[in-house]
Design an enzyme around this catalytic site. Structure first.
Site: not given
Ligand code: AMP
Length: 440
Positions: A183, A185-186, A210, A296, A302, A335-336
């Site tokens: 999304h 954020g990524h 995890q 992020g 984390q 993502s959730r």
């Molecule tokens: P995930 O796929 O949820 O493991 O997230 C992968 C990376 O994207 C991690 O470093 C998260 O912290 C980052 N991330 C997820 N959501 C966001 C967001 N809303 N803003 C910035 N980074 C994000």
């Protein structure tokens, strides 16, 4: 063609000064260079700037076909020298007017991927001012080599080989580890990596280590096709998407144990979660050996665990924390979020509102730790749909506990469950007391 010669296509353009004169001189100089024979030159055509840049005049463009005994790198050197002789400032600012631009499009059938040079030119097929002259010179565009970005790697050894090749070519390599279902954020992580690195690799791997036994590993959203489209759009060069068996062979038994950084908050609620995160990230670091890795701030604990692990294990990798990307109403992208029911989605903004409320109190002069925490809890209590797991105020960066009493900053962190959607969803959010606040 004689032995040792390679057939080469070079695109040329000019939109500053006497454009035609610049191009004619460059073509003459190319032809007069030892080891280069000009075979044919296309007609000159006008085009306007593609992409963003300051207002500027139209380009005069074309393509020249050469035979050369020079290596691709030596030929690139000749092109750069000719650009300099035409008065182009080097290093040239991107998309600014220029007296001469020479781009190596094809060098025989070779594929070259180094810091200095990528051949075939990564975007030749998107540029009509290159395609049209190539057609005029009789080149079959459909049969011509092009970069299909991003390339997808499954076996770790193949991804490792690609990264090694980049490193050997002198590239700064950035890694963006994700679990997919990508999304905005990524995308922001990828955009920051793209700005700072020569090559960007994203990883997509839903890491079983995890997830706890009662967590949503099986139900975690997965959409590789959509993810690859986002990676392509974000300019990612390679995607590493291994299977679980490829990441962890059947005898796999070495794990990273994490200490204080993983205590409390998520660490207290999700036993072994950060051990699993640290293990997979260490494995990704060992495979890719990037210069920089992007995470992020949304998952602040984390980020703290990974910073600590990187230092403790001695990975020579710069960890870059990236700001939280939010929906317009303040909900942190996750993502959730797709699993939130409509009512919970509307209620979910309470997390950000509660954090902002305490931040506002801090800006107005409230310094007491417990008063700030009480402010967050009071706002959260107005939303019965939010089942609060924790509210904490920790130090910036390491997220160490702060003693009761006055604070001069810190990060507020909150987690809450929402239960009315397709399945229960836990949402995390956090905010720096000093973020975006004008405290002068
Ligand atoms: P995930 O796929 O949820 O493991 O997230 C992968 C990376 O994207 C991690 O470093 C998260 O912290 C980052 N991330 C997820 N959501 C966001 C967001 N809303 N803003 C910035 N980074 C994000």
């Amino acid at each position: 063609m004689t032995v040792g010669e390679t057939l080469v296509f070079v695109a040329f353009g000019s939109n500053e000064g006497d454009r035609e004169q610049h191009l004619r001189t460059a073509l003459q100089r190319l032809g007069a260079t030892p080891g280069i024979v000009v075979v044919r030159t296309s007609q000159l055509r006008e085009s306007t700037l593609q992409g963003h840049g300051p207002a500027q005049g139209a380009f005069l463009n074309g393509v020249v076909q050469l035979r050369t005994t020079l290596s691709a790198l030596a030929l690139l050197g000749v092109c750069k020298a000719l650009e300099g002789m035409a008065g182009r400032r080097l290093p040239a600012p991107r998309n600014h007017p220029r007296p001469l631009d020479l781009d190596l499009i094809f060098y025989g059938q070779e594929r070259i991927d180094t810091r200095e040079l990528v051949v075939p030119h990564p975007r030749w097929h998107e540029r009509e001012f290159v395609c049209e002259p190539l057609r005029e010179l009789g080149v079959d565009l459909d049969a011509s080599p092009r970069h299909v970005a991003p390339r997808v790697y499954e076996p770790p050894i193949e991804f490792a080989a690609q990264c090694s090749e980049w490193l050997a070519g002198g590239c700064v390599v950035g890694l963006v580890p994700t679990m997919g279902a990508l999304h905005a954020g990524h995308r922001s992580l990828m955009a920051i990596a793209r700005r700072e690195c020569d090559r960007v690799a994203a990883t997509i791997f839903v890491n079983p280590l995890q997830f706890g036994p009662n967590e949503d590993f099986a139900a975690y959203p997965r959409d590789l096709t959509g993810d690859l489209a986002i990676c392509a759009e974000a300019g990612v060069d390679a995607v590493f998407a291994p299977t679980v068996a490829q990441m962890y062979d059947p005898e796999f038994c070495s794990h990273v144990a994490v200490g204080a950084a993983a205590q409390g908050m998520e660490g207290a609620l999700r036993k072994d979660h950060f051990g699993g995160v640290a293990t997979v990230v260490a494995r990704l670091f060992a495979i890719a050996r990037p210069h920089r890795a992007y995470f992020g701030e949304k998952d602040a604990q984390q980020l703290a665990v990974i910073r600590r692990m990187t230092r403790d294990l001695g990975f020579p990798i710069r960890i870059v924390g990236c700001p939280i990307v939010r929906e317009a109403d303040g909900l942190a992208r996750s993502s959730r979020n797709v699993y939130l029911g409509a009512a919970d989605r509307a209620a979910s903004t309470i997390l950000h509102r509660a954090l902002r409320s305490a931040q506002g109190a801090f800006v107005r002069g409230e310094r007491d730790r417990d008063a700030l925490l009480a402010r967050v809890r009071a706002v959260l209590a107005t939303e019965p749909r939010a089942e609060v797991d924790y509210v904490e105020l920790r130090s910036e960066g390491a997220l160490a506990e702060l003693p009761p009493g006055p604070v001069d900053g810190g990060r507020l962190l909150v987690a809450a469950k929402f239960r009315d959607g397709a399945r229960p969803v836990r949402l995390l959010d956090n905010l720096s007391l000093r973020e975006g606040a004008d405290l002068a």
